[in-house]
Design a protein around this motif. Structure first.
Motif, PDB file in Angstrom:
ATOM      1  N   ALA A 180       0.838  -1.195   0.000  1.00 27.94           N
ATOM      2  CA  ALA A 180       0.000   0.000   0.000  1.00 27.94           C
ATOM      3  C   ALA A 180       0.875   1.248   0.000  1.00 27.94           C
ATOM      4  O   ALA A 180       1.895   1.313   0.684  1.00 27.94           O
ATOM      5  N   LYS A 181       0.455   2.232  -0.773  1.00 29.83           N
ATOM      6  CA  LYS A 181       1.208   3.476  -0.884  1.00 29.83           C
ATOM      7  C   LYS A 181       0.263   4.652  -0.662  1.00 29.83           C
ATOM      8  O   LYS A 181      -0.875   4.641  -1.119  1.00 29.83           O
ATOM      9  N   ARG A 182       0.732   5.663   0.048  1.00 28.71           N
ATOM     10  CA  ARG A 182      -0.048   6.874   0.281  1.00 28.71           C
ATOM     11  C   ARG A 182       0.238   7.867  -0.834  1.00 28.71           C
ATOM     12  O   ARG A 182       1.392   8.183  -1.132  1.00 28.71           O
ATOM     13  N   TYR A 183      -0.829   8.380  -1.458  1.00 30.39           N
ATOM     14  CA  TYR A 183      -0.672   9.305  -2.573  1.00 30.39           C
ATOM     15  C   TYR A 183      -0.978  10.744  -2.192  1.00 30.39           C
ATOM     16  O   TYR A 183      -0.623  11.666  -2.937  1.00 30.39           O
ATOM     17  N   GLY A 184      -1.635  10.953  -1.084  1.00 30.16           N
ATOM     18  CA  GLY A 184      -1.982  12.306  -0.674  1.00 30.16           C
ATOM     19  C   GLY A 184      -3.175  12.272   0.255  1.00 30.16           C
ATOM     20  O   GLY A 184      -3.470  11.231   0.861  1.00 30.16           O
ATOM     21  N   GLU A 185      -3.859  13.386   0.372  1.00 27.69           N
ATOM     22  CA  GLU A 185      -5.021  13.447   1.251  1.00 27.69           C
ATOM     23  C   GLU A 185      -6.058  14.398   0.663  1.00 27.69           C
ATOM     24  O   GLU A 185      -5.736  15.312  -0.104  1.00 27.69           O
ATOM     25  N   MET A 186      -7.311  14.120   1.039  1.00 28.17           N
ATOM     26  CA  MET A 186      -8.418  14.966   0.607  1.00 28.17           C
ATOM     27  C   MET A 186      -9.282  15.300   1.823  1.00 28.17           C
ATOM     28  O   MET A 186      -9.295  14.566   2.808  1.00 28.17           O
TER      29      MET A 186
END
Length: 379
Positions: A191-197
């Protein structure tokens, strides 16, 4: 009562690979293979479930959406006010249509952008989203690691209803996560984190980000496996369906059997008879065996039993198996990480979710069980 302008984007093929054991829906080849295998798209139905209770507030709602199955069709069915900001150019629609729809919808100034899909869809939304617009995801994908989705479709409707009623709902940042599907199909979770909303932060309705990594509690897992293997020995000629996860993997390892870490396998008399089952495979097996048990574990950090990564276990098959034949296994540390939040079922069948609700036994070791609740479905 306040007035809301809501952007709506649906990935019509979200989750289509789940029921046919493809462990994802990313990419045209996967979608085409799923359709060729008889998979039926469910994203539209999940959006209808999410929005159906909002029809009573129709005079206070206006949707900005994409054409056809990417939003327009659902809003037509519900009789809700809308206008189309983006005409879908590809049939079937592609990821680029999702991204282009975001740009077109945001140009018409919405209060919140609602979308249905999985982690890949969340990434598409994130790629084009501005910093000021909050979002809310309706879960429709196979793998949902991102924290931008509600726990069920109905939970999305509940949150939007609260906004219409003018209730104060705090906004907060939630992670956009995704995994490598190619590795996922090989049994590896990366799993990879791409950003946040920005999302409405009501934790009764919004899911937690999935806990990553495999548990390192080998002795406890061996104890759980020993309990299940003893039960198998006491139940000859019984079909055991072994669900996905590291906890159930330990059972198969103790049996000396190969397993599908992220799929469903069939075991009879402690030997594997079929692996990586599709929903249709399970249906056929259920017609062949009078005695059936389903061994399943919960998703760490989220608490989902059904509806996340195991769509092969569809509503009809779960009904045939029966609640009394569902065996839940988990370590106590895994349960404790839920912080008292109940388990969640999201079978796409509200009546079944209601039947599954209530206290259930969880095997946590050898001759060791706890009682833990399954949440009532959100109405």
């Amino acid at each position: 009562m306040v007035n809301l302008r809501i952007g709506l984007i649906i990935n019509p093929y979200a989750g289509i690979g789940g029921a046919v054991a493809l462990k994802g829906s990313d990419g045209e080849q996967t979608r085409d293979k799923a359709l060729a295998s008889g998979a039926i798209p469910q994203a539209q139905n999940r959006v209808l479930t999410a929005l159906q209770n909002l029809t009573q507030f129709s005079q206070h709602l206006h949707f900005i959406t994409a054409s056809g199955d990417m939003g327009e069709s659902c809003l037509q069915t519900l009789g809700l006010s809308y206008n189309v900001a983006y005409q879908v150019t590809n049939h079937p629609s592609l990821a680029e249509d999702t991204e282009n729809a975001v740009t077109a919808i945001l140009a018409q100034q919405v209060d919140i952008l609602v979308f249905a899909g999985g982690d890949g869809t969340a990434r598409n939304i994130y790629n084009q989203l501005d910093e000021s617009t909050p979002v809310l995801g309706i879960p429709a994908g196979c793998k949902i690691h991102s924290g931008v989705y509600t726990i069920t479709p109905k939970a999305a409707g509940q949150l939007l209803e609260k906004m219409l009623q003018g209730q104060v709902i705090s906004l907060g940042e939630a992670d956009v996560m995704d995994i490598d599907e190619a590795l996922f199909r090989q049994g590896r979770v990366n799993a990879k984190r791409y950003g946040e909303m920005q999302i409405p932060m009501d934790l009764r309705y919004v899911q937690a980000v999935k806990s990553g990594g495999k548990e390192n509690e080998e002795l406890v897992l061996d104890d759980i496996a020993a309990e299940i293997i003893d039960q198998m020995a006491d139940n000859p000629d019984t079909l055991y369906l072994i669900g996905s996860g590291s906890t159930t993997q330990a059972i198969m390892q103790n049996l000396g059997q190969a397993n599908t870490l992220l799929g469903v396998d069939a075991v009879v008399d402690q030997a594997v008879i079929n692996t990586d089952l599709t929903a249709n495979d399970i249906t056929q097996l259920l017609s062949q065996y009078d005695k059936v048990k389903l061994v399943i574990t919960l998703i760490g950090g989220q608490g989902h039993l059904f509806g996340r990564g195991n769509q092969q276990l569809n509503a009809e098959n779960i009904k045939k198996i029966g609640r009394d034949n569902i065996i839940v296994v988990a370590t106590k540390s895994k349960i404790s990480k839920l912080n008292g939040q109940p388990l969640i079922v999201d079978t796409n069948d509200t009546h079944l979710d209601q039947q599954l609700a209530g206290p259930i036994k969880i095997i946590t070791g050898y001759h060791d069980t706890v009682i833990y609740p399954i949440a009532e479905p959100i109405r």
